[in-house]
Design an enzyme around this catalytic site. Structure first.
Site, PDB file in Angstrom:
ATOM      1  CE  LYS A 109      30.942  44.722  41.884  1.00  2.00           C
ATOM      2  NZ  LYS A 109      30.882  44.370  43.334  1.00  2.00           N
ATOM      3  CD  GLN A 140      30.548  36.868  41.743  1.00  2.00           C
ATOM      4  OE1 GLN A 140      30.223  36.276  42.751  1.00  2.00           O
ATOM      5  NE2 GLN A 140      29.722  37.667  41.102  1.00  2.00           N
ATOM      6  CE  LYS A 159      27.262  34.587  39.882  1.00  2.00           C
ATOM      7  NZ  LYS A 159      26.737  34.856  41.253  1.00  2.00           N
ATOM      8  CE  LYS A 166      30.298  35.581  46.892  1.00  2.00           C
ATOM      9  NZ  LYS A 166      29.237  35.791  45.901  1.00  2.00           N
ATOM     10  CG  ASP A 197      27.036  35.910  48.803  1.00  2.00           C
ATOM     11  OD1 ASP A 197      26.742  35.822  47.597  1.00  2.00           O
ATOM     12  OD2 ASP A 197      27.007  34.923  49.558  1.00  2.00           O
ATOM     13  CB  THR A 211      20.183  38.868  42.911  1.00  2.00           C
ATOM     14  OG1 THR A 211      21.292  39.731  43.162  1.00  2.00           O
ATOM     15  CG2 THR A 211      20.671  37.458  42.655  1.00  2.00           C
ATOM     16  CB  SER A 252      27.523  45.054  41.303  1.00  2.00           C
ATOM     17  OG  SER A 252      26.980  44.770  42.569  1.00  2.00           O
TER      18      SER A 252
HETATM   19  P1  NDP Z   1      20.566  36.671  52.554  1.00  2.00           P
HETATM   20  O1  NDP Z   1      21.528  36.622  53.680  1.00  2.00           O
HETATM   21  O2  NDP Z   1      19.818  37.926  52.302  1.00  2.00           O
HETATM   22  O3  NDP Z   1      19.496  35.500  52.682  1.00  2.00           O
HETATM   23  C1  NDP Z   1      19.909  34.167  52.731  1.00  2.00           C
HETATM   24  C2  NDP Z   1      18.682  33.303  52.916  1.00  2.00           C
HETATM   25  O4  NDP Z   1      19.058  31.942  52.754  1.00  2.00           O
HETATM   26  C3  NDP Z   1      18.095  33.403  54.310  1.00  2.00           C
HETATM   27  O5  NDP Z   1      16.724  33.170  54.272  1.00  2.00           O
HETATM   28  C4  NDP Z   1      18.820  32.297  55.057  1.00  2.00           C
HETATM   29  O6  NDP Z   1      18.162  31.798  56.204  1.00  2.00           O
HETATM   30  C5  NDP Z   1      18.900  31.229  53.978  1.00  2.00           C
HETATM   31  N1  NDP Z   1      20.078  30.392  54.237  1.00  2.00           N
HETATM   32  C6  NDP Z   1      21.364  30.784  54.333  1.00  2.00           C
HETATM   33  N2  NDP Z   1      22.174  29.755  54.610  1.00  2.00           N
HETATM   34  C7  NDP Z   1      21.376  28.684  54.689  1.00  2.00           C
HETATM   35  C8  NDP Z   1      21.604  27.318  54.949  1.00  2.00           C
HETATM   36  N3  NDP Z   1      22.839  26.855  55.195  1.00  2.00           N
HETATM   37  N4  NDP Z   1      20.519  26.487  54.940  1.00  2.00           N
HETATM   38  C9  NDP Z   1      19.268  26.966  54.700  1.00  2.00           C
HETATM   39  N5  NDP Z   1      18.996  28.252  54.450  1.00  2.00           N
HETATM   40  C10 NDP Z   1      20.017  29.095  54.448  1.00  2.00           C
HETATM   41  O7  NDP Z   1      21.421  36.246  51.279  1.00  2.00           O
HETATM   42  P2  NDP Z   1      21.080  36.468  49.725  1.00  2.00           P
HETATM   43  O8  NDP Z   1      19.632  36.401  49.500  1.00  2.00           O
HETATM   44  O9  NDP Z   1      21.848  37.640  49.275  1.00  2.00           O
HETATM   45  O10 NDP Z   1      21.801  35.186  49.079  1.00  2.00           O
HETATM   46  C11 NDP Z   1      21.109  33.974  48.814  1.00  2.00           C
HETATM   47  C12 NDP Z   1      21.871  33.183  47.765  1.00  2.00           C
HETATM   48  O11 NDP Z   1      21.956  33.955  46.563  1.00  2.00           O
HETATM   49  C13 NDP Z   1      23.326  32.831  48.099  1.00  2.00           C
HETATM   50  O12 NDP Z   1      23.649  31.604  47.507  1.00  2.00           O
HETATM   51  C14 NDP Z   1      24.115  33.936  47.419  1.00  2.00           C
HETATM   52  O13 NDP Z   1      25.441  33.552  47.156  1.00  2.00           O
HETATM   53  C15 NDP Z   1      23.313  34.093  46.154  1.00  2.00           C
HETATM   54  N6  NDP Z   1      23.457  35.345  45.428  1.00  2.00           N
HETATM   55  C16 NDP Z   1      23.270  36.546  46.043  1.00  2.00           C
HETATM   56  C17 NDP Z   1      23.386  37.719  45.316  1.00  2.00           C
HETATM   57  C18 NDP Z   1      23.123  39.049  45.921  1.00  2.00           C
HETATM   58  O14 NDP Z   1      23.176  40.042  45.185  1.00  2.00           O
HETATM   59  N7  NDP Z   1      22.815  39.163  47.198  1.00  2.00           N
HETATM   60  C19 NDP Z   1      23.772  37.704  43.910  1.00  2.00           C
HETATM   61  C20 NDP Z   1      23.855  36.380  43.334  1.00  2.00           C
HETATM   62  C21 NDP Z   1      23.730  35.264  44.088  1.00  2.00           C
HETATM   63  P3  NDP Z   1      18.701  32.199  57.655  1.00  2.00           P
HETATM   64  O15 NDP Z   1      18.383  33.633  57.826  1.00  2.00           O
HETATM   65  O16 NDP Z   1      17.978  31.299  58.586  1.00  2.00           O
HETATM   66  O17 NDP Z   1      20.189  31.934  57.644  1.00  2.00           O
HETATM   67  O1  2IT Z   2      27.077  35.989  43.933  1.00  2.00           O
HETATM   68  C1  2IT Z   2      26.999  37.154  43.493  1.00  2.00           C
HETATM   69  O2  2IT Z   2      26.972  37.382  42.280  1.00  2.00           O
HETATM   70  C2  2IT Z   2      26.904  38.251  44.450  1.00  2.00           C
HETATM   71  N1  2IT Z   2      26.877  38.007  45.651  1.00  2.00           N
HETATM   72  C3  2IT Z   2      26.877  39.676  43.968  1.00  2.00           C
HETATM   73  C4  2IT Z   2      28.260  40.190  43.736  1.00  2.00           C
HETATM   74  C5  2IT Z   2      28.359  41.660  43.418  1.00  2.00           C
HETATM   75  O3  2IT Z   2      29.513  42.104  43.296  1.00  2.00           O
HETATM   76  O4  2IT Z   2      27.363  42.356  43.271  1.00  2.00           O
END
Ligand code: NDP
Ligand code: 2IT
Length: 450
Positions: free
Chosen positions: A90, A111, A114, A126, A166, A210, A381
């Site tokens: 997952k 993961q 987690k 992943k 992600d 999240t 999830s």
């Molecule tokens: P999104 O794609 O929705 O948003 C990502 C954000 O981070 C955007 O604002 C983006 O800016 C910025 N970003 C991405 N890459 C970079 C970089 N290299 N440098 C600076 N800014 C950056 O992703 P999420 O919000 O889903 O994910 C954010 C983080 O949270 C990640 O680390 C992800 O692995 C983690 N995460 C996500 C989960 C989920 O359920 N979605 C669960 C647990 C963890 P820009 O648009 O300019 O690229």
């Molecule tokens: O980093 C993470 O935990 C996620 N991107 C969410 C994974 C999921 O299966 O909901």
């Protein structure tokens, strides 16, 4: 460092010398496991560390798709099926030009621990691609997602591997992926992906999970020092899924969020982001797919380009890094500490460099590592999978209550484990050992071939 741990770590580096972020994630976990490895020799006897650092399976494939000019583009797709001792693999799919095997191995490895912490039966995995969604039309994203699924469908399933979102993968992409999966397989397999739309198998609160979960976890840490969110100043990085809903929950709890960012720059709104302003950001980012600088234009606040500094230079009580890995370096961690930060909750995966983590811990900052603090997303999830299996839906309130309960349980587990191993309040060691023990014991019990 313990000899066994050192041997395993050296082997990890030797086998894939270029996978730097994976080495970083592996070292961070392995080092913190030392007290558990010493206390339970059976893990060395059963070669658990050698096994747990090696993915069960790593799939790499070609993703050809036609762009808007009719030209065939080729991207690389991956799925890392890291560990299935506790349940089906997952974990999310990331679409970003920086995606490669090393990045996905780091994310898949994190993961595993987690998902173990969530209390739900999920293994870790992943996937994703080096495809860059920025500037692509809807039709191009759809074509790409369809082609990705042409290969991925044969490797996933509700009892095998269940991807989700992600970076770069949200509701729109999950919709295209799910449509393609159904078309290819003729199976209405709702449990094959999570983060689906509310009307076709998606769980309520999954989009929020999240960000909300990160705030719930951070609130639990604050409680141990008789502190709360109310009245606190918060800096959040990113402006995507995690950052948006972390902001929303902070607002609901009476805190003031003064900064958000994207990869180009960050805004500083000293009066605080209100729910109304947040709705503007949601539309900007999720619908119009624009840049955060537009917020500065609209609300007449400061905007700084990434090359000119980071939001971690702002004075705040609480920091929630929610963009990407290694976005808080040692200098920035020091700035946060010098400016009086009391808590850091990692919404992103491994956003703080190891030296930065050290600085937070040495200074007694409440530090919630990503694998605990951002586990709310994968937890809901897991709840989506449960609802799909039951052919049933829980209300928003029911899912939110379960999310809260899970985040509290993760906090308690990490906190108690840190205490058991003599480092009370060190959530890095607490979360790593607590997550590890469950997986390691399952692997011992399931025999030497898993
Ligand atoms: P999104 O794609 O929705 O948003 C990502 C954000 O981070 C955007 O604002 C983006 O800016 C910025 N970003 C991405 N890459 C970079 C970089 N290299 N440098 C600076 N800014 C950056 O992703 P999420 O919000 O889903 O994910 C954010 C983080 O949270 C990640 O680390 C992800 O692995 C983690 N995460 C996500 C989960 C989920 O359920 N979605 C669960 C647990 C963890 P820009 O648009 O300019 O690229
Ligand atoms: O980093 C993470 O935990 C996620 N991107 C969410 C994974 C999921 O299966 O909901």
């Amino acid at each position: 460092m313990d000899k066994y741990i050192e041997r395993v770590y050296n082997k990890v580096v030797e086998k894939d010398p270029d996978q730097k972020v994976f080495h970083q994630a592996a070292l961070e976990v392995l080092e913190s496991l030392e007290p558990a490895i010493k206390k339970y020799p059976i893990f060395e006897e059963f070669s658990i560390l050698e096994r747990i650092t090696e993915p069960e399976r790593l799939i790499q494939f070609r993703i050809p798709w036609k762009d808007k000019d009719g030209k065939i583009q080729v991207n690389r797709g991956f799925r890392v099926q890291f560990n299935s001792a506790l349940g089906p693999y997952k974990g999310g799919l990331r679409l970003h030009p920086t995606v490669n095997q090393g990045v996905l191995k780091f994310l898949g490895f994190e993961q595993v621990f987690k998902n173990s912490l969530t209390t739900l039966p999920m293994g870790g995995g992943k996937g994703g691609s080096d495809f860059d969604p920025k500037g692509k039309t809807d039709a191009e994203v759809e074509a790409f997602c369809e082609s990705l699924m042409f290969e991925l469908y044969r490797h996933i399933g509700q009892f095998i591997d269940v991807p989700a979102g992600d970076i770069g993968v949200g509701g729109r992409e999950i919709g295209y992926l799910y449509g393609a999966y159904r078309k290819i397989t003729n199976i209405h397999g709702t449990g094959v992906l999570t983060g689906k739309g509310g009307g076709w198998g998606g769980s309520l609160i999954r989009p929020e999970a999240t960000g909300y979960g990160c705030v719930y976890f951070t609130r639990e840490m604050l409680k141990t020092k008789s502190e709360e969110f109310k009245g606190k100043t918060v800096v959040i990085s990113g402006s995507g899924n995690v950052a948006q809903y972390a902001t929303e929950k902070c607002i609901q709890l009476g805190a003031k969020v003064i900064a958000l960012s994207d990869s180009t720059g960050w805004i500083h709104d000293s009066e605080g982001i209100t729910q109304e302003k947040l709705e503007f950001i949601k539309d900007l980012k999720n619908v119009r797919r624009g840049r955060i600088s537009e917020y500065a234009d609209k609300y007449k606040v400061d905007y700084t380009k990434t090359v000119d500094g980071s939001p971690w230079s702002l004075k705040c009580d609480i920091a929630l890094p929610s963009a990407t890995q290694n976005e808080v370096d040692a200098k920035e961690a020091k700035m946060l500490v010098d400016n009086g930060v009391i808590a850091v909750g990692e919404g992103a995966n491994m956003p703080t460099v190891p030296e930065g983590v050290e600085i937070f811990l040495e200074n007694g900052i409440l530090f919630g590592p990503g694998k605990a603090a951002n586990a709310g997303g994968v937890s809901v999830s897991g709840l989506e999978m449960a609802q799909n299996s039951m052919r049933y839906f829980w209300t928003r309130e029911e899912v939110d209550a379960k999310l809260l309960q899970i985040m509290q349980a993760i906090h308690e587990n990490a906190y108690k484990t840190s205490d058991t191993f003599g480092v009370k309040g060190n959530y890095v060691i607490g979360a790593n050992i607590a997550g590890f023990m469950k997986v390691a014991n399952a692997m011992v019990q399931q025999g030497h071939r898993v």
